[in-house]
Design an enzyme around this catalytic site. Structure first.
Site, PDB file in Angstrom:
ATOM      1  N   ASN A  12       0.874  -1.183   0.000  1.00  0.00           N
ATOM      2  CA  ASN A  12       0.000   0.000   0.000  1.00  0.00           C
ATOM      3  C   ASN A  12       0.905   1.225   0.000  1.00  0.00           C
ATOM      4  O   ASN A  12       1.540   1.522   1.011  1.00  0.00           O
ATOM      5  CB  ASN A  12      -0.890  -0.040   1.261  1.00  0.00           C
ATOM      6  CG  ASN A  12      -1.705   1.234   1.424  1.00  0.00           C
ATOM      7  OD1 ASN A  12      -1.798   2.053   0.507  1.00  0.00           O
ATOM      8  ND2 ASN A  12      -2.302   1.399   2.602  1.00  0.00           N
ATOM      9  N   LYS A  14       0.085   4.269  -0.291  1.00  0.00           N
ATOM     10  CA  LYS A  14      -0.561   5.447   0.321  1.00  0.00           C
ATOM     11  C   LYS A  14      -0.358   6.685  -0.561  1.00  0.00           C
ATOM     12  O   LYS A  14      -0.335   6.566  -1.783  1.00  0.00           O
ATOM     13  CB  LYS A  14      -0.045   5.654   1.749  1.00  0.00           C
ATOM     14  CG  LYS A  14      -0.154   4.383   2.599  1.00  0.00           C
ATOM     15  CD  LYS A  14       0.058   4.624   4.054  1.00  0.00           C
ATOM     16  CE  LYS A  14       0.036   3.298   4.788  1.00  0.00           C
ATOM     17  NZ  LYS A  14       0.129   3.457   6.233  1.00  0.00           N
ATOM     18  N   HIS A  98      -9.295   1.189   5.402  1.00  0.00           N
ATOM     19  CA  HIS A  98      -7.990   1.312   6.059  1.00  0.00           C
ATOM     20  C   HIS A  98      -8.149   2.204   7.294  1.00  0.00           C
ATOM     21  O   HIS A  98      -8.939   3.147   7.293  1.00  0.00           O
ATOM     22  CB  HIS A  98      -6.966   1.909   5.080  1.00  0.00           C
ATOM     23  CG  HIS A  98      -5.575   1.854   5.603  1.00  0.00           C
ATOM     24  ND1 HIS A  98      -5.095   2.767   6.511  1.00  0.00           N
ATOM     25  CD2 HIS A  98      -4.565   0.970   5.380  1.00  0.00           C
ATOM     26  CE1 HIS A  98      -3.842   2.443   6.815  1.00  0.00           C
ATOM     27  NE2 HIS A  98      -3.499   1.366   6.150  1.00  0.00           N
ATOM     28  N   GLU A 100      -6.503   4.538   8.388  1.00  0.00           N
ATOM     29  CA  GLU A 100      -6.322   5.984   8.156  1.00  0.00           C
ATOM     30  C   GLU A 100      -7.613   6.594   7.625  1.00  0.00           C
ATOM     31  O   GLU A 100      -7.954   7.727   7.966  1.00  0.00           O
ATOM     32  CB  GLU A 100      -5.139   6.207   7.196  1.00  0.00           C
ATOM     33  CG  GLU A 100      -3.817   5.942   7.902  1.00  0.00           C
ATOM     34  CD  GLU A 100      -2.697   5.454   7.001  1.00  0.00           C
ATOM     35  OE1 GLU A 100      -2.812   5.557   5.767  1.00  0.00           O
ATOM     36  OE2 GLU A 100      -1.699   4.955   7.554  1.00  0.00           O
ATOM     37  N   GLU A 170      -5.158  -5.309  10.930  1.00  0.00           N
ATOM     38  CA  GLU A 170      -4.097  -4.314  11.120  1.00  0.00           C
ATOM     39  C   GLU A 170      -4.303  -3.609  12.456  1.00  0.00           C
ATOM     40  O   GLU A 170      -5.084  -2.641  12.541  1.00  0.00           O
ATOM     41  CB  GLU A 170      -4.147  -3.274   9.997  1.00  0.00           C
ATOM     42  CG  GLU A 170      -3.975  -3.841   8.618  1.00  0.00           C
ATOM     43  CD  GLU A 170      -3.420  -2.787   7.672  1.00  0.00           C
ATOM     44  OE1 GLU A 170      -2.263  -2.935   7.239  1.00  0.00           O
ATOM     45  OE2 GLU A 170      -4.121  -1.804   7.399  1.00  0.00           O
ATOM     46  N   GLY A 176       2.764   1.811  10.957  1.00  0.00           N
ATOM     47  CA  GLY A 176       3.704   2.918  10.794  1.00  0.00           C
ATOM     48  C   GLY A 176       4.483   3.264  12.052  1.00  0.00           C
ATOM     49  O   GLY A 176       5.134   4.300  12.125  1.00  0.00           O
ATOM     50  N   SER A 216       3.754  -2.649  10.429  1.00  0.00           N
ATOM     51  CA  SER A 216       5.207  -2.681  10.555  1.00  0.00           C
ATOM     52  C   SER A 216       5.820  -4.030  10.144  1.00  0.00           C
ATOM     53  O   SER A 216       6.754  -4.514  10.788  1.00  0.00           O
ATOM     54  CB  SER A 216       5.642  -2.288  11.981  1.00  0.00           C
ATOM     55  OG  SER A 216       5.213  -0.973  12.270  1.00  0.00           O
TER      56      SER A 216
HETATM   57  C1  PEP Z   1      -0.623   0.014   6.549  1.00  0.00           C
HETATM   58  O1  PEP Z   1      -0.743   1.224   6.539  1.00  0.00           O
HETATM   59  O2  PEP Z   1      -1.508  -0.713   6.085  1.00  0.00           O
HETATM   60  C2  PEP Z   1       0.586  -0.539   7.127  1.00  0.00           C
HETATM   61  C3  PEP Z   1       0.574  -1.793   7.484  1.00  0.00           C
HETATM   62  O3  PEP Z   1       1.645   0.309   7.284  1.00  0.00           O
HETATM   63  P1  PEP Z   1       3.103  -0.073   7.857  1.00  0.00           P
HETATM   64  O4  PEP Z   1       3.532  -1.321   7.164  1.00  0.00           O
HETATM   65  O5  PEP Z   1       3.947   1.103   7.521  1.00  0.00           O
HETATM   66  O6  PEP Z   1       2.926  -0.282   9.324  1.00  0.00           O
END
Ligand code: PEP
Length: 254
Positions: A12, A14, A98, A100, A170, A176, A216
């Site tokens: 992703n 973003k 998501h 966000e 998630e 992040g 992460s």
């Molecule tokens: C995400 O935003 O879906 C995500 C998993 O980000 P990151 O891998 O940076 O934690």
């Protein structure tokens, strides 16, 4: 490692990558990952790069995803993009709900469900994201949150559509932050999600649904996470922006 469900690793991107940067990255991924057949691979660039990335990955093992879409099919919805527009670029997957978007665009489960219905109607596979906040985990509410999000976001889907849906677990506190869920935390959340899927669509369907972990993920933790019985892939943010780190995750997941 063998599993009945084929792993699916998604990047992703973003709100990152100009068209030129997107092409650089995807050209590298095509080269480095050309021989990968063991798992499904996809990238979700920003809308502005879909057209060029779509052309660049023709005849490759990389599939295209979008990061969001409208629940409507056309019309007066300024700034929105609908399923048929994504399909013009051979998009196969769409990330929905998501954290966000839940947090900053205030997307709620019922809206995500309408988007998931619209995605299926257009034969796009939704990747429906769910996950608890740190406060919710610390208060012992993780399962309650996951169940509410999952039932709400998959509302109205048939068992056949649920089977074609990918769920991404998630934990918001891991996105992040560099803090990854421990493998037992991930496995127990995934097993719980599968149990809810069974109550929604039956055991047989639940066994076939792929549940990705996101938060992460890096080359160093991918292998252990992917070896968990109910972890069927990864949704990767930060580490998907660099050729080397995404490639490492994919190679360590096989
Ligand atoms: C995400 O935003 O879906 C995500 C998993 O980000 P990151 O891998 O940076 O934690």
């Amino acid at each position: 490692m063998t599993k009945d469900r084929k792993l699916i690793i998604a990047g992703n991107w973003k709100m990152n990558k100009t068209v030129g940067e997107a092409l650089d990255l995807v050209t590298g991924l095509k080269r480095e990952l050309a021989n990968v057949k063991e798992l499904d691979l996809l990238v979700a660039p920003p809308f502005t790069a879909l057209s060029e990335v779509s052309k660049a990955i023709l005849d490759s093992n990389i599939r295209l995803g979008a990061q969001n879409m409208s629940e409507h099919n056309f019309g007066a919805h300024t700034g929105e993009i609908c399923a048929s527009m994504l399909k013009e670029f051979s998009v196969r997957y769409v990330i929905l709900g998501h954290s966000e978007r839940r947090q900053y665009q205030k997307e709620a489960n019922d809206l995500i469900a309408r988007k998931a219905q619209a995605a299926h109607a257009a034969s796009l596979k939704p990747i429906v994201c769910i996950g608890e906040l740190l406060e919710e985990r610390n208060a012992g509410h993780t399962e309650r949150v996951l169940e509410t999000q999952l039932r709400g976001s998959l509302a109205g889907l048939t068992p056949e559509q649920i089977e074609e849906t990918i769920v991404a677990y998630e934990p918001v506190w891991a996105i992040g932050t560099g803090v990854t869920a421990k493998t037992d935390q991930a496995q127990s959340a995934h097993a719980f999600v599968r149990q809810i899927l069974a109550s929604l669509a039956g055991e047989a369907v639940a066994k076939r649904v792929r549940i990705q972990y996101g938060g992460s993920v890096k080359g160093g933790n991918a292998r252990e996470l992917m070896s968990q019985p109910d972890v069927d892939g990864a949704l990767v943010g930060g580490a998907a922006l660099e050729l080397r780190s995404f490639t490492e995750i994919v190679k360590n997941s096989i």
